[in-house]
Design a protein around this motif. Structure first.
Motif, mmCIF file in Angstrom:
data_model
loop_
_atom_site.group_PDB
_atom_site.id
_atom_site.type_symbol
_atom_site.label_atom_id
_atom_site.label_comp_id
_atom_site.label_asym_id
_atom_site.label_seq_id
_atom_site.Cartn_x
_atom_site.Cartn_y
_atom_site.Cartn_z
ATOM 1 N N TYR A 54 67.971 53.473 49.385
ATOM 2 C CA TYR A 54 67.416 53.152 48.068
ATOM 3 C C TYR A 54 66.867 54.368 47.338
ATOM 4 O O TYR A 54 66.132 54.224 46.366
ATOM 5 C CB TYR A 54 66.270 52.140 48.235
ATOM 6 C CG TYR A 54 66.745 50.788 48.665
ATOM 7 C CD1 TYR A 54 66.759 50.422 50.000
ATOM 8 C CD2 TYR A 54 67.188 49.851 47.721
ATOM 9 C CE1 TYR A 54 67.200 49.175 50.399
ATOM 10 C CE2 TYR A 54 67.618 48.612 48.112
ATOM 11 C CZ TYR A 54 67.629 48.282 49.452
ATOM 12 O OH TYR A 54 68.056 47.036 49.843
ATOM 13 N N ASN A 64 73.898 51.149 43.344
ATOM 14 C CA ASN A 64 74.258 49.804 42.927
ATOM 15 C C ASN A 64 74.845 49.933 41.535
ATOM 16 O O ASN A 64 74.144 50.196 40.573
ATOM 17 C CB ASN A 64 73.008 48.919 42.898
ATOM 18 C CG ASN A 64 73.308 47.541 42.359
ATOM 19 O OD1 ASN A 64 74.466 47.169 42.197
ATOM 20 N ND2 ASN A 64 72.273 46.780 42.067
ATOM 21 N N ASN A 101 75.692 48.005 39.441
ATOM 22 C CA ASN A 101 75.250 47.057 38.420
ATOM 23 C C ASN A 101 73.889 47.395 37.836
ATOM 24 O O ASN A 101 73.444 46.775 36.879
ATOM 25 C CB ASN A 101 75.159 45.651 39.034
ATOM 26 C CG ASN A 101 76.453 44.906 38.837
ATOM 27 O OD1 ASN A 101 77.186 45.182 37.885
ATOM 28 N ND2 ASN A 101 76.740 43.979 39.719
ATOM 29 N N ASP A 102 73.224 48.326 38.422
ATOM 30 C CA ASP A 102 71.874 48.633 37.980
ATOM 31 C C ASP A 102 71.925 49.728 36.911
ATOM 32 O O ASP A 102 72.399 50.842 37.171
ATOM 33 C CB ASP A 102 71.063 49.101 39.199
ATOM 34 C CG ASP A 102 69.602 49.345 38.872
ATOM 35 O OD1 ASP A 102 69.292 49.806 37.753
ATOM 36 O OD2 ASP A 102 68.759 49.077 39.745
ATOM 37 N N ALA A 124 78.775 52.031 47.439
ATOM 38 C CA ALA A 124 78.121 50.910 46.778
ATOM 39 C C ALA A 124 77.145 50.249 47.738
ATOM 40 O O ALA A 124 77.448 50.042 48.902
ATOM 41 C CB ALA A 124 79.160 49.898 46.320
ATOM 42 N N ARG A 125 75.979 49.961 47.212
ATOM 43 C CA ARG A 125 74.977 49.336 48.062
ATOM 44 C C ARG A 125 75.164 47.833 48.048
ATOM 45 O O ARG A 125 75.227 47.211 47.002
ATOM 46 C CB ARG A 125 73.590 49.687 47.543
ATOM 47 C CG ARG A 125 72.501 49.374 48.555
ATOM 48 C CD ARG A 125 71.113 49.644 48.008
ATOM 49 N NE ARG A 125 71.004 50.945 47.373
ATOM 50 C CZ ARG A 125 70.590 51.125 46.142
ATOM 51 N NH1 ARG A 125 70.248 50.088 45.393
ATOM 52 N NH2 ARG A 125 70.507 52.330 45.626
ATOM 53 N N GLU A 155 74.038 44.559 47.689
ATOM 54 C CA GLU A 155 72.809 43.891 47.270
ATOM 55 C C GLU A 155 72.914 42.417 47.565
ATOM 56 O O GLU A 155 73.982 41.833 47.432
ATOM 57 C CB GLU A 155 72.613 44.072 45.764
ATOM 58 C CG GLU A 155 72.321 45.489 45.354
ATOM 59 C CD GLU A 155 70.890 45.897 45.633
ATOM 60 O OE1 GLU A 155 70.689 46.947 46.236
ATOM 61 O OE2 GLU A 155 69.980 45.149 45.256
ATOM 62 N N CYS A 212 72.711 39.599 42.782
ATOM 63 C CA CYS A 212 73.352 40.372 41.730
ATOM 64 C C CYS A 212 72.446 40.380 40.504
ATOM 65 O O CYS A 212 72.186 39.335 39.898
ATOM 66 C CB CYS A 212 74.696 39.726 41.402
ATOM 67 S SG CYS A 212 75.897 40.909 40.851
#
Lengths: 427, 371
Positions: free
Chosen positions: A280, A309, A311-312, A336-337, A339, A342
């Motif tokens: 992280y 991530n 998407n962040d 890619a993490r 998560e 989502c």
């Protein structure tokens, strides 16, 4: 039994043939040091000359191989181990430069204390102690008297140096994993080891602010839970690998207008060559006002690995800032993490050609753990269109689902580099 | 080189040579840049200005003979070229050290005397790999090491010696098997060999008696004797077989107390080993000084060596073999427990043990009545 003749002078032919025993002592030490301790000690029964040759070896390694007992009884094995170490230390003569103790059944605290005391009288240079099970072992104060230490490696220990401890002035390499020490102890330790070149910290507790003041530091590898990391005077730091194992606290990310952690992080890393941002940590770097690019580019950075991530939006901003600030990047790895939830999808972030020819040196790219969402595909597209010398892109999705669709998309992307290979790797 | 080649050589490719003389007096010319890879030669050239001519040849240390020099130069020739990759260097090294162990040792010695550390590292690693995992017998054979421990200390003592100095399981089975209870020729009157022969003689006698008599009286007879040898025999006697207690912790403490007060000559008999298995692996207490070992068999009461030449028939011989194995096993047993047995069996024994030593710890068991 053969007839015993009266003892006579050793046969001349035999001494001429025996080229091994008359090698200089330091060479024999070197040979025996490369044997497991068991084999080294057993040379004592080879011949008269060999009775004590093993006793001067400067490296003593007691690991799982040194005691071979077919019994599964742990107490038996442990007693045997204690006996072996006691005997070797007692029979040994001369300096001990390297000592390693790492046996899975090792538990006796007083035994280890005793051995460390003995070792500390011996100008030890490399010390490795691994406690495989049980509580943190409190390292005795005699260890802190080892002024000649160059490499110190501890696993599952608790460090509480005496107040008279002034640091290891020769320490170049420090490897602490699963250890406990207080904040001030940590800071003192780092700042009082001026020669420190390599620092590894994994799974630590007792301190959460990492202020690294180490002018000679070249290699820095940490993984754990911390609140803060900053460097000072670390102009030689070339390899950094940081993993923050827990997500940053929510309130931190929401504070607007705060100073950028990203900026602060890179202030004292002008010559960084390899950077790995794991778990992280990117979230941590994304705290505060993320700039468009760093004020001073990381001209020496040629390898970058980021866990992200896609998407962040904040993480993507941080990643973009980084990518813009390393003109000489040759190898990139984006992971890619996974998560659990989502947090919304990020679209249109990587689209646009105002970043053209951003990667003039990028040759190898690896993208893994992706699931084929829009932002990930956009990113790959973005990479491909902006890397004129790209040679190889390896894409590895997290699962077989949607693999086919992913491949279809990958096929469509335009490539700036005519030599670029896209390799789809099975999950 | 052919004339054509010589014509094509550019000036920069003309190598400079230096003169080197090996210990046997032979001189040779060697390319300077290759030879300078050796710190010793480098030092000679730079600091002392040697090697420029035949008269001022660099003389190499004695350990470097022409064959070794040639090998080392091959090594230097490859490694001093900066262009090779690590993989290439490694692969060269692997091939390079493939030679018989004798040459490997010589090469190590030569490389060390010329201070060529990378080559010393390489050869010593190779030697370590050869030694690793082999039994002592194998190692002796490979490196032609003399098996003089046995010569000096006698076979049985050798067994005990091995357990003094090593506390790892070694293949002592092979040593124990060797014991055939034949008397050793003791021309130098070595006290250790004397003891050994006495042990054997006693053993044979005992076995014979047991064959003939087969009653408890024999054991009592033995018990009455006051020498260490008989104590040993007693330990090996039938009725004390299999009696073991498992007071491990106590055993430790008592042994330690005992150690302080027993003389070196006792130590060898009480060679305790803390294992529950057959093979001795650790020592509760041993001293490792050489003089202790030498005193091990000091001044024992004289015994008649007359029965040394007894004939033994094969069946008995087998029995004796087994007894010796047992002997080895007995040495693993607990001394204090044995002492308890001995003490409980005879009042007169007790008197002997509570000697003038005031603190009442068990003292050296010698018989003041005998010489």
């Amino acid at each position: 039994m053969k007839q015993r003749e009266p003892p006579k002078l050793p046969c001349k032919i035999e001494t001429e043939q025996d080229k091994l025993s008359n090698l200089p002592a330091h060479v024999i030490d070197q040979i025996l040091s490369q044997l497991p301790i068991k084999d080294a000690v057993r040379t004592s029964i080879l011949s008269r000359k060999w009775r004590y040759k093993w006793a001067t070896i400067p490296h003593l390694v007691f690991d799982n191989l040194c005691v071979s007992v077919s019994s599964q009884d742990q107490i038996l094995v442990r007693n045997k181990l204690v006996n072996v170490v006691d005997h070797v230390l007692l029979l040994h003569t001369g300096p001990i430069f390297k000592f390693k103790l790492s046996h899975q059944d090792l538990l006796g605290v007083t035994d280890i204390d005793r051995w460390i005391l003995h070792i500390s009288r011996s100008s030890i240079k490399e010390f490795v102690l691994e406690i495989w099970k049980g509580q943190r072992y409190k390292v005795p104060s005699s260890l802190f008297c080892c002024r000649e230490l160059i490499h110190l490696e501890l696993f599952n220990c608790l460090l509480k140096p005496p107040t008279t401890f002034k640091g290891f002035r020769n320490l170049k390499s420090l490897d602490l994993q699963h250890i406990t020490l207080a904040q001030n102890v940590f800071e003192n330790l780092i700042s009082s080891c001026p020669m420190l070149e390599r620092l590894t910290l994994m799974n630590f507790d007792g301190f959460s602010h990492l202020n690294i003041d180490a002018p000679n530091l070249q290699f820095f590898d940490i993984g754990g839970v911390f609140d803060d990391v900053s460097f000072e005077n670390t102009f030689n730091l070339a390899l950094v690998s940081i993993g923050l194992y827990v997500n940053v606290k929510k309130d931190q990310t929401l504070i607007l207008g705060s100073s950028s952690k990203l900026l602060r992080f890179f202030v004292h890393l002008p010559h960084i060559r390899r950077l790995e941002i794991q778990s992280y940590f990117l979230k941590y770097l994304a705290i505060g006002n993320v700039p468009g690019r760093l004020p001073r580019p990381c001209a020496d950075l040629n390898y970058l690995s980021v866990r992200i991530n896609f998407n962040d939006p904040k993480e993507s901003l941080a990643a973009l800032c980084l990518l813009r600030s390393c003109p000489n990047l040759q190898e990139l790895e984006m992971l890619a993490r996974p998560e659990e939830t989502c947090t919304g999808t990020l679209t249109d972030f990587w689209i646009g050609d105002h970043w053209s020819s951003m990667f003039p040196q990028l040759r190898v790219v690896k993208i893994a753990g992706i699931s084929g969402i829009r932002s990930e595909l956009d990113f790959i597209n973005f990479l491909l269109s902006n890397s004129p010398v790209l040679e190889r892109v390896t894409v590895k999705p997290v699962s077989v689902d949607g693999g086919w669709d992913l491949m279809k998309e990958l096929l469509r992307f335009r490539r700036a580099s005519t030599r670029a290979e896209i390799i789809y790797s099975d999950p | 080189m052919s004339e054509l080649n010589m014509a094509v050589i550019k000036p920069e490719m003309m190598k400079s040579y230096i003169w080197i003389e090996t210990a046997d007096g032979s001189l040779q010319q060697v390319e300077q840049e290759v030879a300078m890879f050796c710190p010793f030669i480098c030092h000679e050239v730079i600091q002392k200005g040697m090697g420029s001519s035949k008269n001022h040849a660099i003389s190499l240390p004695q350990r470097v003979n022409p064959a070794m020099l040639s090998l080392m130069l091959d090594y230097c020739r490859f490694h001093q070229v900066p262009g090779h990759s690590n993989k290439e260097r490694k692969s060269f090294d692997e091939k390079f050290i493939r030679m018989d162990t004798k040459r490997l040792c010589e090469l190590t010695s030569a490389a060390d005397s010329l201070q060529l550390k990378p080559l010393v590292d390489l050869t010593s690693r190779a030697l370590a790999r050869i030694i690793e995992g082999k039994t002592p017998e194998e190692i002796r054979e490979i490196f032609h090491l003399p098996d003089d421990l046995t010569e000096v200390f006698g076979a049985c003592a050798n067994y005990l010696l091995r357990n003094f100095f090593i506390f790892y399981d070694c293949n002592i089975d092979s040593v124990v098997q060797e014991e055939k209870l034949e008397p050793l020729k003791n021309i130098t009157d070595d006290p250790r060999i004397r003891l050994l022969n006495r042990l054997y003689a006693k053993k044979r006698k005992e076995l014979k008696e047991r064959e003939r008599i087969k009653n408890v009286e024999a054991e009592e007879e033995r018990v009455d004797d006051r020498s260490v040898d008989d104590l040993l025999s007693f330990i090996n006697g039938e009725d004390s077989k299999g009696i073991k207690t498992s007071k491990n912790k106590k055993k430790n403490r008592r042994k330690k107390d005992q150690q302080k007060n027993t003389s070196p000559s006792e130590v060898i008999e009480i060679n305790e080993q803390e294992s529950n298995g057959l093979k001795g692996s650790d020592l509760g207490e041993t001293s490792e000084k050489q003089d202790v070992t030498d005193e091990m068999f000091a001044s024992k009461p004289e015994f008649d060596d007359g029965d040394v030449d007894d004939e033994i028939d094969p069946a008995l011989k087998e029995k004796i073999d087994r007894e010796v194995e047992d002997f080895a096993r007995r040495l693993n047993s607990d001394w204090p427990e044995r002492m308890q047995e001995i003490l409980s069996l005879g009042q007169d024994m007790k008197a002997l043990h509570h000697s003038s030593n005031g603190n009442g710890t068990i003292r050296k068991y010698t018989d003041p009545e005998q010489k």
